[in-house]
Motif scaffolding. Structure first.
Motif, mmCIF file in Angstrom:
data_model
loop_
_atom_site.group_PDB
_atom_site.id
_atom_site.type_symbol
_atom_site.label_atom_id
_atom_site.label_comp_id
_atom_site.label_asym_id
_atom_site.label_seq_id
_atom_site.Cartn_x
_atom_site.Cartn_y
_atom_site.Cartn_z
ATOM 1 N N MET A 335 0.830 -1.202 0.000
ATOM 2 C CA MET A 335 0.000 0.000 0.000
ATOM 3 C C MET A 335 0.869 1.258 0.000
ATOM 4 O O MET A 335 0.562 2.236 -0.705
ATOM 5 N N THR A 419 -3.788 -2.869 -4.525
ATOM 6 C CA THR A 419 -3.989 -1.542 -3.943
ATOM 7 C C THR A 419 -3.959 -0.468 -5.022
ATOM 8 O O THR A 419 -4.739 0.500 -4.971
ATOM 9 N N ALA A 422 -7.324 -0.465 -6.577
ATOM 10 C CA ALA A 422 -8.339 0.120 -5.703
ATOM 11 C C ALA A 422 -8.193 1.639 -5.606
ATOM 12 O O ALA A 422 -9.195 2.368 -5.557
ATOM 13 N N LEU A 423 -6.959 2.156 -5.590
ATOM 14 C CA LEU A 423 -6.743 3.600 -5.518
ATOM 15 C C LEU A 423 -7.279 4.305 -6.759
ATOM 16 O O LEU A 423 -7.826 5.420 -6.676
ATOM 17 N N VAL A 449 -9.312 7.689 2.340
ATOM 18 C CA VAL A 449 -8.672 6.706 1.470
ATOM 19 C C VAL A 449 -8.603 5.328 2.116
ATOM 20 O O VAL A 449 -9.000 4.322 1.499
ATOM 21 N N LEU A 453 -10.273 1.881 0.840
ATOM 22 C CA LEU A 453 -9.393 0.774 0.447
ATOM 23 C C LEU A 453 -9.767 -0.517 1.156
ATOM 24 O O LEU A 453 -9.799 -1.592 0.545
ATOM 25 N N LEU A 457 -10.583 -4.085 -0.364
ATOM 26 C CA LEU A 457 -9.530 -5.098 -0.242
ATOM 27 C C LEU A 457 -9.727 -6.079 0.895
ATOM 28 O O LEU A 457 -8.967 -7.041 1.007
#
Length: 546
Positions: A335, A419, A422-423, A449, A453, A457
């Motif tokens: 991450m 990650t 997802a970002l 954030v 996340l 996740l």
């Protein structure tokens, strides 16, 4: 009044006719609902159903031979159901669901049920077969040559590769000249036309068998010595590579007392049905036993027997630490790198991403072996590079730190990739809005954030935890579970429950499949409980941020 001279409107229809301009084909019956069958589709269906029929016939013969009528009936019903399903045009959804369901039952449900059933038995070395098998093994193992024992000319042969194939004895009766083939199942006569016998009775060739020469037989001398061929009067054993004798069993089963008597010493071992073994009055047990149901004894031993419960609970604590540490550390590093490369001020992000995912592209088993050598005390790269003298795999905590570092290197690319994805799904407007409100970058990350996340996740983190909880490769290919204490060579400092179970099932002290299955059930229950609790918390989290 006059009637308008016009045809039926858009909503009107002449009885018995289809709407004009509807574009529907003039067809009837079920042809409207089904696409035409192509030659390729028909050929595939015939081949697959033929394969199903062949597998069913192949599986039916062992079931008939073993008189497993319930299994045979289930096989017949399943095969008939598959033919009905795929030879009719009905039940279209089931045509897609049934194959997956059958594979699920065959490769998931059945192994779990079989493991669970094994956990309630004493199945293992010395307890693999039935009581009759145990009696035969006891009697044949006690065979000795006595005065008057028949001696045979012996040839060693195999039905497979001379170096690895199953061995058999080819023996010639000195009185009758009859040639027989013997293995652990017994003695069978051979047709004289199928064998070639040299002067002296030694078989030099036999149809269907490869006779071993002295060099090939000498390389397998221990297997030849261990091979015992049961007969009605005792058993045949070898004396060297060219001679064999039919000895007499010194121990015999007495059905009257349900015991085994030794003809030489007079010692008696009585059958104990609860443990599946023959036990003497002083507690001595014969090595050969039989498989019995022991109830919850295996589970009770895991929890209460000090020699097992101590290592089990100690291993369980480290197992949680390893799974949480591997998952948590790889997630934090992955991450962090993903956040750094997600910044619009970063340049050359594509090159960095390619370089950072290289560990993910390497075969993990090969990299584990490389890391094992890198941690070597004398010539490993880690000690030489940093000028250290650490015995990484010789001390408990250094070995544990080493395997966690290896997992960090192997696992962070996966977390970096997921990650990053997802970002990119989080709108930048959300973080920009927090900046306008005066929030610092850390406050924006923590409040916006990170929660988003985790919503995306959390299922992957749970799956990663479950995988690492049973990650046998990470331990077996680096430390093999060590270092081991001097008083317990079966349980090491880096052992996971899965490696401990493997050592129970296939260890040098003898396989204990029943005990290993019981530990496997504990592992299954632990992972299932943790996963269920985590998924429940994940659903609550989704409700908050949805």
């Amino acid at each position: 009044m006059s009637t308008p001279l016009s045809g039926p409107g858009p909503a009107q229809q002449v009885p018995g006719r289809e709407p004009v301009g509807s574009g529907l084909p003039r067809s009837s019956g079920t042809a409207r609902n089904h696409a035409p069958i192509t030659v390729t589709g028909l050929l595939v269906k015939v081949v697959l159903l033929g394969l199903v029929a062949g597998i069913a016939i192949w599986a039916a013969f062992p079931l008939i031979e073993a008189e497993k009528w319930a299994g045979l009936a289930l096989l017949a019903v399943t095969t008939a159901g598959l033919f009905y399903l795929y030879l009719t045009r009905r039940h279209v959804p089931a045509k897609y669901l049934v194959p997956g369901t059958l594979f699920l039952i065959a490769f998931q449900v059945f192994p779990v049920l079989y493991t669970a059933s094994t956990a309630f038995t004493n199945f293992g070395d010395g307890h693999r077969g039935s009581k009759d098998d145990a009696v035969v093994a006891i009697q044949t193992a006690s065979v000795k040559q006595v005065p008057g024992s028949t001696e045979y000319a012996l040839s060693i042969a195999t039905t497979g590769d001379p170096a690895t194939g199953p061995l058999v004895f080819l023996v010639t009766d000195p009185a009758t000249g009859v040639v027989s083939v013997g293995d652990a199942e017994g003695l069978r006569r051979l047709d004289p036309a199928d064998v070639t016998v040299a002067p002296g009775g030694k078989v030099t060739a036999a149809d269907g068998y490869t006779v071993l020469n002295f060099g090939q037989a000498g390389a397998r001398s221990q297997e030849i010595t261990d091979l015992i061929v049961p007969t009605a009067g005792g058993a045949i054993r070898s004396t060297g590579l060219t001679r064999a004798y039919e000895g007499k069993a010194m121990r015999a089963y007495d059905a009257g007392c349900d015991c085994v008597r030794d003809a030489e010493s007079g010692r008696i071992w009585t059958a104990d049905e609860s443990s599946g073994a023959f036990v003497a009055a002083d507690g001595e047990r014969l090595a050969q036993g039989w498989k019995v149901n022991v109830g919850i004894d295996n589970f009770a031993r895991v929890l209460t027997e000090p020699a097992i419960s101590g290592p089990f609970f100690g291993t369980l604590v480290w197992n949680f630490a390893f799974a949480i540490g591997s998952t948590g550390l790889t997630f934090l590093l992955g991450m962090g790198i993903a956040l750094a490369l997600h910044s619009p001020r970063m340049r050359g992000t594509n090159l960095y991403r390619v370089l950072l995912i290289l560990p993910y592209a390497m075969p993990s088993f090969a990299m584990l072996l490389v890391w094992r050598d890198m941690f070597n005390t004398d010539f490993g790269l880690i000690n030489n590079l940093f000028g250290l003298g650490v015995d990484w795999f010789g001390q408990d905590w250094s070995a544990r730190a080493a395997v966690l570092l290896v997992q960090l290197w192997l696992g962070y690319p996966y977390m970096f990739l997921v990650t990053t994805g997802a970002l990119q799904a989080i709108p930048r407007e959300l973080t920009e809005a927090t900046s306008v409100d005066g929030a610092s970058p850390w406050q924006s990350f923590r409040a916006v954030v990170l929660p988003l996340l985790l919503v995306a996740l959390s299922p992957l983190l749970i799956a990663s935890f479950a995988y690492n909880f049973n990650n046998i490769n990470a331990i077996w290919l680096t430390t093999e579970g060590g270092p081991f204490p001097a008083d317990n060579p079966t349980n090491g400092a880096t052992d996971l429950l899965i490696t401990y179970t493997y050592r129970l099932a296939f260890g040098a002290q003898g396989a204990e499949f029943g005990m290993a299955a019981a530990v496997s059930i504990f592992i299954f229950a632990i992972v299932a409980t943790v996963s269920a609790i985590s998924f429940r918390r994940t659903r609550k989290q989704e409700e908050v941020y949805s």
